[in-house]
Enzyme design. Structure first.
Site, PDB file in Angstrom:
ATOM      1  CB  SER A   1      -6.572  -6.480   9.348  1.00  0.00           C
ATOM      2  OG  SER A   1      -6.688  -7.301   8.217  1.00  0.00           O
TER       3      SER A   1
ATOM      4  NE  ARG B   1      -1.536  -1.626   3.554  1.00  0.00           N
ATOM      5  CZ  ARG B   1      -1.726  -1.785   4.830  1.00  0.00           C
ATOM      6  NH1 ARG B   1      -2.884  -1.570   5.364  1.00  0.00           N
ATOM      7  NH2 ARG B   1      -0.739  -2.167   5.619  1.00  0.00           N
TER       8      ARG B   1
END
Length: 159
Positions: free
Chosen positions: A127, A89
């Protein structure tokens, strides 16, 4: 060629699903491996994580889910996997994953690691973010598959 997408998936997010779908389009067979990181405290049991992940990938024909309590390098050697697919990311993800790729290459020299940048709209999903949003009472639906939201609802209801 066989590929592995690995992680703890606590919980699986839409970013994970995007990565898995992209890997499935590139490789003939993709195993999604849930690996245990002894340094992490998990919100969900291994069985629950597996069930959520299996539900999320059930419509992707060439994808299977497996669980391992060992090392990724050992797993790929034991299962004849030629490629580890890792999503990144940002630069912090890349630096961490690069170190892991070096370790895996040293211990499983026949396996390569491929980095895929996060797709637009998924680069901020993690998450950890999902768990933080849930703890603050915010809607997690934009970030997780329906089965994951259902499991969080069970936590909220005390089940």
């Amino acid at each position: 060629m066989k590929a592995l997408v690995c992680g703890s998936f606590d919980p699986v997010t839409k970013g994970h699903i995007d990565l898995i779908k992209r890997a499935a389009g590139m490789f003939g067979s993709v195993t999604v491996g849930i690996f245990v990181n002894k340094d992490k405290k998990y919100a969900f049991s291994m069985e629950t994580r597996r069930a959520m992940l299996e539900d999320a990938v059930k419509d992707i024909k060439n994808v299977t889910v497996d669980v391992s309590y060992g090392y990724v390098a050992d797993y790929v050697k034991e299962n004849g996997i030629g490629v580890i697919v890792k999503g990144v990311r940002n630069t912090a993800d890349y630096e961490y994953e690069l170190e892991m790729a070096k370790y895996n290459k040293a211990h499983a020299p026949d396996t390569e690691t491929v980095f895929l940048p996060a797709s637009d709209g998924t680069e901020s999903i993690s998450s950890t973010l999902v768990k933080q949003l849930f703890e603050r009472g915010e809607d997690i639906a934009p970030y997780v598959p329906a089965s994951v939201k259902q499991e969080f609802n069970k936590i909220k209801e005390g089940k």
